[in-house]
Write a protein that holds these residues in place. Structure first.
Motif, PDB file in Angstrom:
ATOM      1  N   ARG A 182      28.486  45.145  31.798  1.00  0.00           N
ATOM      2  CA  ARG A 182      29.894  45.042  31.441  1.00  0.00           C
ATOM      3  C   ARG A 182      30.733  45.024  32.719  1.00  0.00           C
ATOM      4  N   PHE A 183      31.706  44.109  32.745  1.00  0.00           N
ATOM      5  CA  PHE A 183      32.650  44.049  33.869  1.00  0.00           C
ATOM      6  C   PHE A 183      33.901  44.833  33.498  1.00  0.00           C
ATOM      7  N   LEU A 184      34.283  45.811  34.339  1.00  0.00           N
ATOM      8  CA  LEU A 184      35.474  46.617  34.067  1.00  0.00           C
ATOM      9  C   LEU A 184      36.503  46.411  35.187  1.00  0.00           C
ATOM     10  N   PRO A 185      37.711  45.970  34.855  1.00  0.00           N
ATOM     11  CA  PRO A 185      38.769  45.884  35.877  1.00  0.00           C
ATOM     12  C   PRO A 185      39.100  47.283  36.405  1.00  0.00           C
ATOM     13  N   ILE A 186      39.416  47.378  37.685  1.00  0.00           N
ATOM     14  CA  ILE A 186      39.732  48.675  38.306  1.00  0.00           C
ATOM     15  C   ILE A 186      40.980  48.527  39.171  1.00  0.00           C
ATOM     16  N   GLU A 187      41.516  49.682  39.571  1.00  0.00           N
ATOM     17  CA  GLU A 187      42.621  49.717  40.542  1.00  0.00           C
ATOM     18  C   GLU A 187      42.102  50.353  41.820  1.00  0.00           C
ATOM     19  N   LEU A 188      42.282  49.650  42.922  1.00  0.00           N
ATOM     20  CA  LEU A 188      41.848  50.158  44.221  1.00  0.00           C
ATOM     21  C   LEU A 188      42.893  51.139  44.746  1.00  0.00           C
ATOM     22  N   LEU A 189      42.504  52.413  44.891  1.00  0.00           N
ATOM     23  CA  LEU A 189      43.445  53.453  45.320  1.00  0.00           C
ATOM     24  C   LEU A 189      43.496  53.590  46.831  1.00  0.00           C
ATOM     25  N   SER A 190      42.332  53.558  47.485  1.00  0.00           N
ATOM     26  CA  SER A 190      42.300  53.656  48.941  1.00  0.00           C
ATOM     27  C   SER A 190      40.974  53.122  49.436  1.00  0.00           C
ATOM     28  N   ASP A 191      40.986  52.673  50.676  1.00  0.00           N
ATOM     29  CA  ASP A 191      39.804  52.085  51.299  1.00  0.00           C
ATOM     30  C   ASP A 191      39.479  52.888  52.550  1.00  0.00           C
ATOM     31  N   ASP A 192      38.314  53.540  52.538  1.00  0.00           N
ATOM     32  CA  ASP A 192      37.896  54.345  53.681  1.00  0.00           C
ATOM     33  C   ASP A 192      36.828  53.648  54.510  1.00  0.00           C
ATOM     34  N   GLY A 193      36.718  52.349  54.371  1.00  0.00           N
ATOM     35  CA  GLY A 193      35.699  51.611  55.102  1.00  0.00           C
ATOM     36  C   GLY A 193      34.574  51.194  54.179  1.00  0.00           C
ATOM     37  N   GLU A 194      33.433  51.863  54.283  1.00  0.00           N
ATOM     38  CA  GLU A 194      32.292  51.531  53.428  1.00  0.00           C
ATOM     39  C   GLU A 194      32.452  52.077  52.015  1.00  0.00           C
ATOM     40  N   GLN A 195      33.288  53.086  51.843  1.00  0.00           N
ATOM     41  CA  GLN A 195      33.516  53.693  50.535  1.00  0.00           C
ATOM     42  C   GLN A 195      34.974  53.476  50.122  1.00  0.00           C
ATOM     43  N   VAL A 196      35.191  53.347  48.806  1.00  0.00           N
ATOM     44  CA  VAL A 196      36.546  53.174  48.294  1.00  0.00           C
ATOM     45  C   VAL A 196      36.751  54.114  47.116  1.00  0.00           C
ATOM     46  N   TRP A 197      38.019  54.500  46.913  1.00  0.00           N
ATOM     47  CA  TRP A 197      38.402  55.270  45.728  1.00  0.00           C
ATOM     48  C   TRP A 197      38.996  54.290  44.723  1.00  0.00           C
ATOM     49  N   ILE A 198      38.504  54.358  43.461  1.00  0.00           N
ATOM     50  CA  ILE A 198      38.990  53.454  42.429  1.00  0.00           C
ATOM     51  C   ILE A 198      39.310  54.242  41.166  1.00  0.00           C
ATOM     52  N   SER A 199      40.118  53.649  40.296  1.00  0.00           N
ATOM     53  CA  SER A 199      40.386  54.204  38.974  1.00  0.00           C
ATOM     54  C   SER A 199      40.168  53.095  37.948  1.00  0.00           C
ATOM     55  N   GLY A 200      39.928  53.495  36.687  1.00  0.00           N
ATOM     56  CA  GLY A 200      39.710  52.527  35.629  1.00  0.00           C
ATOM     57  C   GLY A 200      38.340  52.601  34.992  1.00  0.00           C
ATOM     58  N   LEU A 201      37.464  53.489  35.511  1.00  0.00           N
ATOM     59  CA  LEU A 201      36.131  53.654  34.939  1.00  0.00           C
ATOM     60  C   LEU A 201      36.107  54.844  33.983  1.00  0.00           C
ATOM     61  N   PRO A 202      35.126  54.888  33.072  1.00  0.00           N
ATOM     62  CA  PRO A 202      34.928  56.113  32.283  1.00  0.00           C
ATOM     63  C   PRO A 202      34.635  57.290  33.209  1.00  0.00           C
ATOM     64  N   GLU A 203      34.760  58.503  32.691  1.00  0.00           N
ATOM     65  CA  GLU A 203      34.557  59.684  33.539  1.00  0.00           C
ATOM     66  C   GLU A 203      33.193  59.636  34.232  1.00  0.00           C
ATOM     67  N   THR A 204      32.157  59.241  33.498  1.00  0.00           N
ATOM     68  CA  THR A 204      30.830  59.045  34.076  1.00  0.00           C
ATOM     69  C   THR A 204      30.386  57.621  33.772  1.00  0.00           C
ATOM     70  N   ALA A 205      29.933  56.917  34.793  1.00  0.00           N
ATOM     71  CA  ALA A 205      29.549  55.515  34.603  1.00  0.00           C
ATOM     72  C   ALA A 205      28.345  55.197  35.471  1.00  0.00           C
ATOM     73  N   ASP A 206      27.500  54.274  34.973  1.00  0.00           N
ATOM     74  CA  ASP A 206      26.363  53.750  35.732  1.00  0.00           C
ATOM     75  C   ASP A 206      26.794  52.425  36.338  1.00  0.00           C
ATOM     76  N   VAL A 207      27.168  52.443  37.609  1.00  0.00           N
ATOM     77  CA  VAL A 207      27.633  51.224  38.274  1.00  0.00           C
ATOM     78  C   VAL A 207      26.451  50.517  38.914  1.00  0.00           C
TER      79      VAL A 207
END
Length: 357
Positions: A309-334
């Motif tokens: 399943r493709f889920l749209p997300i909002e990019l909150l911040s970019d720390d380089g190799e890792q990013v903070w996102i919102s829009g996923l269920p509390e627990t998700a298998d990405v």
């Protein structure tokens, strides 16, 4: 009756075509059946997944702005006259009451002398009237009239002295004399500028905040700012505008920063950083971000055990190799490996990250 040879040939060709078509259809049907059977036996595409759980993310709001003097006042003439003295150099620190321009006295000194003489005369007349009233030779109305004339003379003297004092244009507060508008010999009319005074302690760092973020800001909140020179300073929010700029739909925010030595100048570019309340978000590798056919940013996850399943997300911040996102269920298998080779709704073979084959 013998049949024409051409008719027999045509009939033979027709029968041959019918037989060939029939046999071809049967063979193709068998081939498709065998292909479907072999496809059903093919293994599903394997993807690697990582289970991610929402965690409180320290939210930070970054704003681009500039420094600004907390007060900037143009010292203006309250009377007309020629500038005869300009004792303070531009850029010099000044204290409240310092004279930055002095005008010619002209006839103002004589006006004060005349007003003082007039007051003395009216005071003598009033004293004489009061003495005669005590002896019964004057009425109370006559004494009151003499008192009114004396008070008018006193007011005239006060006005003359104020007019004389106005020849000295003084600084209204401690700060810096930042710009001169009049030189010795210039004639100033009432309202003309002598120069500008800035108060730089404290200094403001101002920025414009978007509609979606202004609700999280309140006066008194701490913040930091990094100047273009690299200097970092700490301060508190002094003001958050309640009326949006009609052109940009943004709100002015002011960060107040101590500047006791005046080292921070007005008009310097700065970046403001404000710490906001933590919010739940997911921290994932930047490499798993993808775009769908509509150009929406999102990630691919596994639902129902084996379905992409493709889920749209909002990019909150970019720390380089890792990013903070919102829009996923509390627990998700990405999907962290193979996400570029599968599409929404595809069934796949799932292997958790770190698990052996």
């Amino acid at each position: 009756m013998k049949l024409n040879t051409s008719y027999l040939s045509a009939a033979g060709i027709f029968v041959a075509v019918v037989l060939l078509f029939t046999l071809g259809t049967v063979f193709r049907s068998d081939a498709v059946t065998e292909s479907d059977a072999s496809a059903g036996d093919q293994p599903l595409f394997e993807v690697v997944t990582r289970t991610v759980t929402a965690a409180p993310r320290p939210a930070e709001l970054r704003l681009r702005g500039r420094t600004e003097a907390i007060r900037a006042v143009t010292v203006r003439a309250e009377t007309g006259g020629r500038v005869v003295e300009a004792p303070i150099l531009e850029g010099s620190p000044v204290s409240a009451g310092d004279v930055v321009c002095r005008l010619d006295v002209d006839a103002r000194g004589a006006a004060v002398d005349q007003a003082e003489a007039e007051l003395r005369t009216r005071q003598l007349e009033y004293d004489a009237a009061a003495e005669l009233l005590a002896r019964g030779h004057r009425s109370a109305n006559q004494v009151a009239a003499a008192e009114a004339v004396r008070d008018a003379a006193r007011a005239q003297l006060r006005a003359a002295r104020e007019e004389l004092a106005n020849i000295e244009l003084r600084v209204p507060f401690d700060g810096y004399f930042d710009g001169r508008d009049a030189e010795i010999g210039d004639f100033l009319r009432t309202g003309d500028a002598c120069g500008t005074v800035l108060q730089l302690d404290p200094i403001l760092i101002i920025a414009e905040v978007a509609e979606r973020d202004v609700g999280s800001l309140q006066p008194g909140m701490p913040g930091t700012a990094r100047l273009l020179s690299g200097q970092q300073v700490d301060g508190t929010i002094r003001f958050v505008e309640r009326r949006a700029n009609p052109a940009t739909r943004t709100f002015r925010v002011e960060l107040e920063v101590p500047n006791p030595d005046g080292a921070i100048r007005s008009g310097v570019t700065a970046e403001i950083r404000l710490n906001l309340a933590p919010e739940p978000a997911h921290r994932v590798p930047a490499s798993i971000l993808a775009l769908d056919s509509n150009g929406d940013l999102g990630v691919r996850i596994i639902e129902d055990g084996d379905t992409v399943r493709f889920l749209p997300i909002e990019l909150l911040s970019d720390d380089g190799e890792q990013v903070w996102i919102s829009g996923l269920p509390e627990t998700a298998d990405v999907i962290v490996l193979g996400q570029d080779f599968v599409s929404d709704g595809t069934r796949v073979e799932v292997r958790p990250e770190g698990a052996g084959r």
